[in-house]
Design a protein around this motif. Structure first.
Motif, PDB file in Angstrom:
ATOM      1  N   UNK A   1       0.803  -1.225   0.000  1.00 51.02           N
ATOM      2  CA  UNK A   1       0.000   0.000   0.000  1.00 51.02           C
ATOM      3  C   UNK A   1       0.836   1.277   0.000  1.00 51.02           C
ATOM      4  N   UNK A   2       1.937   1.345   0.778  1.00 50.50           N
ATOM      5  CA  UNK A   2       2.762   2.565   0.687  1.00 50.50           C
ATOM      6  C   UNK A   2       3.271   2.827  -0.736  1.00 50.50           C
ATOM      7  N   UNK A   3       3.631   1.754  -1.451  1.00 45.89           N
ATOM      8  CA  UNK A   3       4.108   1.927  -2.827  1.00 45.89           C
ATOM      9  C   UNK A   3       2.986   2.441  -3.723  1.00 45.89           C
ATOM     10  N   UNK A   4       1.778   1.877  -3.566  1.00 43.30           N
ATOM     11  CA  UNK A   4       0.645   2.344  -4.371  1.00 43.30           C
ATOM     12  C   UNK A   4       0.297   3.794  -4.040  1.00 43.30           C
ATOM     13  N   UNK A   5       0.400   4.167  -2.780  1.00 43.51           N
ATOM     14  CA  UNK A   5       0.110   5.554  -2.389  1.00 43.51           C
ATOM     15  C   UNK A   5       1.101   6.519  -3.032  1.00 43.51           C
ATOM     16  N   UNK A   6       2.364   6.098  -3.125  1.00 47.12           N
ATOM     17  CA  UNK A   6       3.371   6.924  -3.803  1.00 47.12           C
ATOM     18  C   UNK A   6       3.017   7.069  -5.282  1.00 47.12           C
ATOM     19  N   UNK A   7       2.550   5.955  -5.883  1.00 49.65           N
ATOM     20  CA  UNK A   7       2.220   5.989  -7.310  1.00 49.65           C
ATOM     21  C   UNK A   7       0.968   6.820  -7.582  1.00 49.65           C
ATOM     22  N   UNK A   8       0.057   6.898  -6.600  1.00 48.82           N
ATOM     23  CA  UNK A   8      -1.123   7.749  -6.755  1.00 48.82           C
ATOM     24  C   UNK A   8      -0.733   9.213  -6.905  1.00 48.82           C
ATOM     25  N   UNK A   9       0.412   9.581  -6.355  1.00 45.87           N
ATOM     26  CA  UNK A   9       0.876  10.967  -6.383  1.00 45.87           C
ATOM     27  C   UNK A   9       1.856  11.229  -7.521  1.00 45.87           C
ATOM     28  N   UNK A  10       2.036  10.227  -8.382  1.00 47.07           N
ATOM     29  CA  UNK A  10       2.994  10.350  -9.481  1.00 47.07           C
ATOM     30  C   UNK A  10       2.525  11.375 -10.517  1.00 47.07           C
ATOM     31  N   UNK A  11       3.449  12.138 -11.100  1.00 46.64           N
ATOM     32  CA  UNK A  11       3.077  13.061 -12.183  1.00 46.64           C
ATOM     33  C   UNK A  11       2.747  12.328 -13.484  1.00 46.64           C
ATOM     34  N   UNK A  12       3.108  11.043 -13.547  1.00 42.68           N
ATOM     35  CA  UNK A  12       2.854  10.259 -14.750  1.00 42.68           C
ATOM     36  C   UNK A  12       1.419   9.720 -14.745  1.00 42.68           C
ATOM     37  N   UNK A  13       0.638  10.064 -15.753  1.00 42.92           N
ATOM     38  CA  UNK A  13      -0.771   9.691 -15.807  1.00 42.92           C
ATOM     39  C   UNK A  13      -0.953   8.180 -15.772  1.00 42.92           C
ATOM     40  N   UNK A  14      -0.180   7.465 -16.583  1.00 43.10           N
ATOM     41  CA  UNK A  14      -0.353   6.012 -16.654  1.00 43.10           C
ATOM     42  C   UNK A  14      -0.046   5.357 -15.308  1.00 43.10           C
TER      43      UNK A  14
ATOM     44  N   UNK B   1      -0.543   6.695 -12.332  1.00 46.17           N
ATOM     45  CA  UNK B   1      -1.697   6.943 -11.455  1.00 46.17           C
ATOM     46  C   UNK B   1      -2.851   6.003 -11.810  1.00 46.17           C
ATOM     47  N   UNK B   2      -3.087   5.841 -13.100  1.00 46.66           N
ATOM     48  CA  UNK B   2      -4.185   4.978 -13.530  1.00 46.66           C
ATOM     49  C   UNK B   2      -3.970   3.535 -13.078  1.00 46.66           C
ATOM     50  N   UNK B   3      -2.753   3.019 -13.270  1.00 49.98           N
ATOM     51  CA  UNK B   3      -2.459   1.634 -12.890  1.00 49.98           C
ATOM     52  C   UNK B   3      -2.559   1.443 -11.374  1.00 49.98           C
ATOM     53  N   UNK B   4      -2.113   2.430 -10.617  1.00 50.52           N
ATOM     54  CA  UNK B   4      -2.183   2.336  -9.160  1.00 50.52           C
ATOM     55  C   UNK B   4      -3.639   2.285  -8.691  1.00 50.52           C
ATOM     56  N   UNK B   5      -4.495   3.058  -9.328  1.00 47.86           N
ATOM     57  CA  UNK B   5      -5.912   3.069  -8.953  1.00 47.86           C
ATOM     58  C   UNK B   5      -6.587   1.736  -9.267  1.00 47.86           C
ATOM     59  N   UNK B   6      -6.253   1.155 -10.409  1.00 46.80           N
ATOM     60  CA  UNK B   6      -6.824  -0.144 -10.784  1.00 46.80           C
ATOM     61  C   UNK B   6      -6.420  -1.204  -9.768  1.00 46.80           C
ATOM     62  N   UNK B   7      -5.150  -1.194  -9.369  1.00 45.27           N
ATOM     63  CA  UNK B   7      -4.672  -2.160  -8.363  1.00 45.27           C
ATOM     64  C   UNK B   7      -5.338  -1.919  -7.016  1.00 45.27           C
ATOM     65  N   UNK B   8      -5.517  -0.646  -6.662  1.00 42.32           N
ATOM     66  CA  UNK B   8      -6.115  -0.300  -5.376  1.00 42.32           C
ATOM     67  C   UNK B   8      -7.570  -0.763  -5.304  1.00 42.32           C
ATOM     68  N   UNK B   9      -8.286  -0.703  -6.420  1.00 40.76           N
ATOM     69  CA  UNK B   9      -9.682  -1.163  -6.449  1.00 40.76           C
ATOM     70  C   UNK B   9      -9.786  -2.613  -5.984  1.00 40.76           C
TER      71      UNK B   9
END
Length: 341
Positions: free
Chosen positions: A28-41, A43-51
């Motif tokens: 989860x800490x890694x996904x939270x970091x990716x949610x804040x990434x400037x890279x759109x893709x 952020x999208x991938x992190x959200x799909x995994x988080x779901x």
């Protein structure tokens, strides 16, 4: 020399749309970091995994503790449609857990979501209304929605949203109106519910009647139901083919008939006959209980008592009902009908 062989193991489950989940407590800490990434893709991938992860309440608890809700609040304002859709989906899934609903209240998610009430993506709106619906099941959540001043907006959305979203909104409104119906009454909710009672969609009819029960708890609500001529429609719906509609309509009629004006409005449209017909025909406990209570309200008027006295044997049958609440309701009804000044 190399040989072609078919492995006995399944191929690895690789989803290119989903971020790779780190091992153990780092996930989860890694996904939270990716949610804040400037890279759109990213952020999208992190959200799909988080779901996927948010279906587990333990992950929801951990996600809240490490600050995922703050990251998600920021993503609700993202310009990318998919990011907003998946963000609202994550929040909707979190709201299905009690720990998630509590986190919503602690992190002001209610107002953050409200900015998407008019989002052009219908999936975003559906997800946020699902989140509100689950949040409203918690008394503190219903109060939070009311205190956020969202009731007028929810009532207004009943005019413009798709039917299946209107059903979700009505599910949200019913517990909220039990907490405080003032803003709904000021926002002309009763005429709106009246319109939904006449829908061909049985779910809308049922949920609108349930909302009318809640809005009729205060005196002003009872008066508006009478003033907007909702009572004749309720009486017509007593013989609706759907039992859930029947039960909620009988409950709404019972609340509306508490006032003198409500009693006589119901008597003027001969409400006693369909109520008795429904009582004799139903085996549904909720329908039976609400119907007896509605008859009790009408029996408080002299005209109602006179009309119901020949039907006392029908009500005495329910003194032997297996449901104790129905037995008590029948006892009270008989007492009121037999009362003499």
């Amino acid at each position: 020399m190399a040989h072609a062989r078919i492995s006995m193991y399944m191929p690895p489950d690789i989803d290119p749309t989903k971020a790779a989940i780190a091992y153990g407590c780092r996930a989860l800490p890694k996904l939270n970091e990716e949610l804040q990434s400037p890279n759109l893709q990213t952020r999208q991938k992190a959200l799909v995994a988080l779901c996927d992860l948010m279906h587990d309440p333990e992950y929801v608890y951990e996600a809240i503790n490490i600050g995922c809700l703050e990251s998600l609040k920021t993503l609700l304002k993202d310009e990318d449609n998919l990011v907003r859709i998946k963000t609202t989906e994550v929040l909707y899934i979190m709201a299905t857990h009690n720990v998630g609903r509590t986190g919503f209240l602690e992190h002001d998610i209610i107002l953050a979501l409200s900015h998407l009430l008019d989002d052009h993506q219908i999936v975003c709106r559906e997800n946020l209304h699902q989140a509100y619906k689950h949040l409203a099941q918690l008394p503190a959540g219903a109060r939070g929605i009311v205190n956020s001043g969202l009731i007028p907006s929810l009532v207004w959305n009943l005019h413009s949203e798709e039917e299946y979203i209107q059903e979700i909104i009505l599910d949200t409104l019913a517990p909220c109106l039990q907490e405080d119906a003032t803003e709904a009454l000021d926002s002309h909710a009763v005429p709106c519910f009246k319109e939904k009672l006449q829908s061909e969609n049985r779910q809308l009819r049922s949920k609108a009647a349930r909302a009318l029960i809640a809005i009729s708890i205060p005196l002003e609500g009872k008066q508006q139901v009478w003033q907007h001529e909702v009572i004749p429609i309720l009486v017509d719906l007593l013989l609706d083919p759907d039992e859930e509609v029947q039960g909620n309509v009988a409950g709404a009629l019972m609340h509306a008939a508490v006032t003198t004006e409500g009693k006589y409005a119901a008597l003027d449209v001969d409400a006693i006959a369909p109520l008795l017909e429904l009582l004799c025909a139903t085996t549904h406990s909720k329908v039976c209980l609400n119907t007896i209570k509605a008859l009790t309200m009408l029996a408080e008027a002299p005209e109602g008592r006179r009309l119901l006295q020949p039907h006392l044997p029908t009500l005495r049958v329910f003194l032997q009902h297996k449901n104790e609440a129905i037995q008590r309701a029948a006892q009270i009804a008989i007492k009121v009908i037999e009362w003499k000044p």
